[in-house]
Design a protein around this motif. Structure first.
Motif, mmCIF file in Angstrom:
data_model
loop_
_atom_site.group_PDB
_atom_site.id
_atom_site.type_symbol
_atom_site.label_atom_id
_atom_site.label_comp_id
_atom_site.label_asym_id
_atom_site.label_seq_id
_atom_site.Cartn_x
_atom_site.Cartn_y
_atom_site.Cartn_z
ATOM 1 N N THR A 1 -9.771 -11.325 -3.414
ATOM 2 C CA THR A 1 -9.632 -10.954 -2.009
ATOM 3 C C THR A 1 -10.171 -12.064 -1.119
ATOM 4 O OG1 THR A 1 -9.865 -8.608 -2.509
ATOM 5 C CG2 THR A 1 -10.301 -9.273 -0.235
ATOM 6 N N LEU A 2 -9.435 -12.383 -0.061
ATOM 7 C CA LEU A 2 -9.881 -13.415 0.864
ATOM 8 C C LEU A 2 -10.184 -12.802 2.222
ATOM 9 C CD1 LEU A 2 -8.936 -16.980 1.364
ATOM 10 C CD2 LEU A 2 -8.646 -15.476 3.321
ATOM 11 N N ILE A 3 -11.371 -13.110 2.737
ATOM 12 C CA ILE A 3 -11.782 -12.674 4.069
ATOM 13 C C ILE A 3 -11.998 -13.925 4.900
ATOM 14 C CG2 ILE A 3 -13.483 -11.370 5.398
ATOM 15 C CD1 ILE A 3 -12.023 -9.609 3.450
ATOM 16 N N THR A 4 -11.395 -13.985 6.095
ATOM 17 C CA THR A 4 -11.592 -15.145 6.963
ATOM 18 C C THR A 4 -12.712 -14.866 7.952
ATOM 19 O OG1 THR A 4 -10.115 -14.501 8.773
ATOM 20 C CG2 THR A 4 -9.104 -15.529 6.835
ATOM 21 N N VAL A 5 -13.132 -15.916 8.640
ATOM 22 C CA VAL A 5 -14.192 -15.790 9.630
ATOM 23 C C VAL A 5 -13.839 -14.760 10.693
ATOM 24 C CG1 VAL A 5 -13.266 -17.705 10.996
ATOM 25 C CG2 VAL A 5 -15.643 -17.093 11.241
ATOM 26 N N HIS A 6 -12.537 -14.607 10.988
ATOM 27 C CA HIS A 6 -12.135 -13.707 12.063
ATOM 28 C C HIS A 6 -12.282 -12.236 11.674
ATOM 29 C CE1 HIS A 6 -10.797 -17.154 14.336
ATOM 30 N NE2 HIS A 6 -10.244 -17.603 13.220
ATOM 31 N N ASN A 7 -12.273 -11.916 10.365
ATOM 32 C CA ASN A 7 -12.587 -10.551 9.948
ATOM 33 C C ASN A 7 -13.990 -10.172 10.397
ATOM 34 O OD1 ASN A 7 -10.641 -11.629 7.579
ATOM 35 N ND2 ASN A 7 -10.337 -9.452 7.839
ATOM 36 N N PHE A 8 -14.938 -11.081 10.177
ATOM 37 C CA PHE A 8 -16.326 -10.815 10.563
ATOM 38 C C PHE A 8 -16.483 -10.817 12.077
ATOM 39 C CE2 PHE A 8 -16.725 -12.876 6.325
ATOM 40 C CZ PHE A 8 -17.279 -11.799 5.639
ATOM 41 N N THR A 9 -15.798 -11.743 12.738
ATOM 42 C CA THR A 9 -15.900 -11.829 14.193
ATOM 43 C C THR A 9 -15.512 -10.520 14.848
ATOM 44 O OG1 THR A 9 -15.475 -14.204 14.232
ATOM 45 C CG2 THR A 9 -14.998 -12.986 16.244
ATOM 46 N N HIS A 10 -14.354 -9.977 14.463
ATOM 47 C CA HIS A 10 -13.886 -8.734 15.069
ATOM 48 C C HIS A 10 -14.829 -7.581 14.733
ATOM 49 C CE1 HIS A 10 -10.071 -9.985 16.821
ATOM 50 N NE2 HIS A 10 -9.909 -10.775 15.772
ATOM 51 N N TYR A 11 -15.324 -7.535 13.520
ATOM 52 C CA TYR A 11 -16.195 -6.436 13.105
ATOM 53 C C TYR A 11 -17.470 -6.406 13.949
ATOM 54 C CZ TYR A 11 -19.425 -3.705 10.256
ATOM 55 O OH TYR A 11 -20.356 -2.766 9.830
ATOM 56 N N PHE A 12 -18.162 -7.537 14.052
ATOM 57 C CA PHE A 12 -19.423 -7.550 14.791
ATOM 58 C C PHE A 12 -19.198 -7.392 16.291
ATOM 59 C CE2 PHE A 12 -20.919 -9.895 10.927
ATOM 60 C CZ PHE A 12 -21.860 -8.946 10.541
ATOM 61 N N ALA A 13 -18.152 -8.016 16.827
ATOM 62 C CA ALA A 13 -17.898 -7.929 18.268
ATOM 63 C C ALA A 13 -17.503 -6.517 18.688
ATOM 64 C CB ALA A 13 -16.809 -8.921 18.664
ATOM 65 N N ASP A 14 -16.748 -5.824 17.843
ATOM 66 C CA ASP A 14 -16.249 -4.490 18.198
ATOM 67 C C ASP A 14 -17.285 -3.390 18.020
ATOM 68 O OD1 ASP A 14 -13.838 -5.619 18.807
ATOM 69 O OD2 ASP A 14 -12.851 -5.061 16.928
ATOM 70 N N HIS A 15 -18.271 -3.584 17.133
ATOM 71 C CA HIS A 15 -19.169 -2.486 16.776
ATOM 72 C C HIS A 15 -20.641 -2.725 17.085
ATOM 73 C CE1 HIS A 15 -15.800 -0.556 14.746
ATOM 74 N NE2 HIS A 15 -15.591 -1.657 14.051
ATOM 75 N N PHE A 16 -21.041 -3.965 17.359
ATOM 76 C CA PHE A 16 -22.472 -4.242 17.496
ATOM 77 C C PHE A 16 -22.748 -5.123 18.722
ATOM 78 C CE2 PHE A 16 -21.577 -3.518 13.026
ATOM 79 C CZ PHE A 16 -22.532 -2.563 12.691
ATOM 80 N N PRO A 17 -22.812 -4.524 19.907
ATOM 81 C CA PRO A 17 -23.104 -5.313 21.113
ATOM 82 C C PRO A 17 -24.489 -5.947 21.095
ATOM 83 C CG PRO A 17 -23.171 -2.956 21.584
ATOM 84 C CD PRO A 17 -22.591 -3.102 20.209
ATOM 85 N N SER A 18 -25.364 -5.458 20.229
ATOM 86 C CA SER A 18 -26.719 -6.018 20.148
ATOM 87 C C SER A 18 -26.762 -7.341 19.387
ATOM 88 C CB SER A 18 -27.658 -5.017 19.456
ATOM 89 O OG SER A 18 -27.184 -4.710 18.154
ATOM 90 N N ILE A 19 -25.668 -7.685 18.677
ATOM 91 C CA ILE A 19 -25.633 -8.907 17.858
ATOM 92 C C ILE A 19 -25.026 -10.056 18.662
ATOM 93 C CG2 ILE A 19 -24.583 -9.986 15.836
ATOM 94 C CD1 ILE A 19 -24.858 -7.357 14.369
ATOM 95 N N SER A 20 -25.758 -11.161 18.774
ATOM 96 C CA SER A 20 -25.274 -12.331 19.511
ATOM 97 C C SER A 20 -24.877 -13.484 18.588
ATOM 98 C CB SER A 20 -26.348 -12.820 20.490
ATOM 99 O OG SER A 20 -27.539 -13.155 19.803
ATOM 100 N N GLY A 21 -25.221 -13.402 17.314
ATOM 101 C CA GLY A 21 -24.843 -14.445 16.370
ATOM 102 C C GLY A 21 -24.967 -13.959 14.935
#
Length: 427
Positions: free
Chosen positions: A343-363
């Motif tokens: 299975t391949l996960i790209t950086v954008h999988n993580f980007t969307h996950y953290f941006a959509d669900h965790f406003p407290s995370i900045s990096g």
């Protein structure tokens, strides 16, 4: 077909969405015939408008002009301070936002987060329209015209019904992906053969995987698009060669980020051209001196975004220049994470996950250990809780099937090219 889409459908779409893409596409196509003197005059005019605007309406610059006693009508661009994403975060988004725009007049946007640090900023319908027109104009250089069938391969589904309708009207076949195992790669390639798009647009990483799979299954997939457009991350020569071999067509690369004019190749492959009517780019060394031959940082100025002006914005992306022209994009490495099951996960999988669900995370940063365990390095504010740690562990354990650790850090480590890797694999 091109006349219908450009002069009837596009204006109707603009009317529906309150945009002006058609107006600015017409302007930019006229700009193709400008002399360098005419372009210089246009840039100076836009800069003067920008200087007067920020001195009156943007808190950060209003204070800077007051402190320095400089006059907007008399300064040069290089006298203004260089700013970065970290400075904007530290000062706060409102310090760089124009206070003459209401909340209804500005759009909250965010970067793709390819370095693990999604960044929010404002724009207007005008700046969005000019940016879209500039991108369309670069496609026109490769033979594209509105109404031509094209395919966009991207992470995640279209969230808005209006965007889905636009895809239909604009003859865009939108293909979402989440992970790219063999089954997903086959489905995408089969869809390409079925839909037969004239052009394909995507990030280099998924295109490279599609190319490798297609090269490994020679003769099974046959459609040859006219061009493939890459954007969003660095395009290594190995990726370009494999993609061109697999699809038997030319790859045309482009580079842009928030506040940066679209910088693109043409089919002549004579370096990267800057859309100088949208903005201005400086290539600077570590002492902030211009680089005409060698490697330097992209520092950009956006002429059109009056809601959140990007002026001498240090992207921290590195490029190589020769005689003042960009010949290679070196920054914005887009990494991928390949799990033991393929299975391949790209950086954008993580980007969307953290941006959509965790406003407290900045990096964030993902570390893959030698034993296949995963550690998330997280930069977060006081809102981040133990329950959110458990949520992250559970979510990615189910997807990746390995042990997940979460470590809170004050800042993410920099690479030697001033970028932060999103995905790190232990050697």
């Amino acid at each position: 077909m091109a006349f219908l889409h450009e002069h009837i459908i596009l204006p109707l779409s603009d009317l529906l969405r309150g945009e002006q893409v058609h107006k600015y596409l017409h302007l930019l196509r006229k700009a193709e015939y400008w002399t360098q003197k005419e372009l210089d005059a246009f840039q100076q005019e836009r800069l003067q408008l920008l200087f007067n605007h920020i001195a009156a309406n943007v808190p950060f610059y209003r204070e800077w002009f007051a402190d320095t006693k400089l006059i907007p009508d008399e300064i040069k661009l290089q006298q203004l301070p260089i700013v970065s994403k970290s400075i904007m975060r530290q000062e706060g988004i409102e310090r760089f936002a124009s206070d003459c725009y209401s909340k209804k007049e500005r759009i909250l946007s965010r970067s793709s987060g390819s370095t693990g640090e999604p960044f929010s900023f404002y724009e207007t319908k005008v700046s969005y329209s000019v940016n879209m027109a500039a991108k369309l104009r670069t496609w026109y250089q490769a033979g594209y015209h509105l109404g031509d069938w094209y395919m966009k391969i991207a992470n995640g589904k279209r969230p808005q019904v209006l965007k889905q309708l636009q895809d239909i009207v604009n003859h865009c076949v939108y293909i979402p992906f989440y992970s790219l195992d063999d089954s997903a790669l086959h489905e995408i390639l089969a869809t390409i053969d079925k839909k037969r798009p004239k052009y394909i647009r995507s990030y280099p990483a998924p295109l490279h995987l599609l190319a490798k799979y297609r090269n490994d299954h020679k003769g099974q997939y046959i459609h040859r698009p006219k061009h493939i457009f890459t954007t969003g991350s660095t395009l290594p020569d190995t990726y370009r060669n494999e993609i061109e071999q697999a699809f038997e067509c030319d790859v045309i690369d482009s580079y842009s980020c928030e506040g940066t004019p679209n910088t693109y190749e043409t089919s002549a492959h004579d370096g990267y051209h800057v859309t100088g009517y949208y903005g201005f780019i400086e290539i600077l060394d570590s002492n902030n001196q211009p680089v005409t031959n060698g490697v330097g940082r992209v520092v950009s100025t956006d002429f059109w975004n009056m809601a959140h002006p990007f002026i001498r914005y240090d992207t921290q992306d590195l490029v190589e220049v020769r005689d003042g022209k960009i010949t290679r994009i070196m920054g914005r490495e887009c990494e991928t994470l390949i799990e033991v099951d393929g299975t391949l996960i790209t950086v954008h999988n993580f980007t969307h996950y953290f941006a959509d669900h965790f406003p407290s995370i900045s990096g964030w940063q993902v570390v893959k250990h030698r034993n296949n365990d995963i550690t998330f390095r997280i930069v977060a504010d006081a809102r981040f809780s133990d329950n959110e740690i458990l949520t992250i562990k559970d979510h990615w354990h189910r997807i990746l099937g390995t042990n997940i650790n979460v470590v809170l850090v004050e800042q993410l480590p920099l690479m030697n090219n001033n970028k932060r890797l999103s995905i790190v694999e232990e050697q």
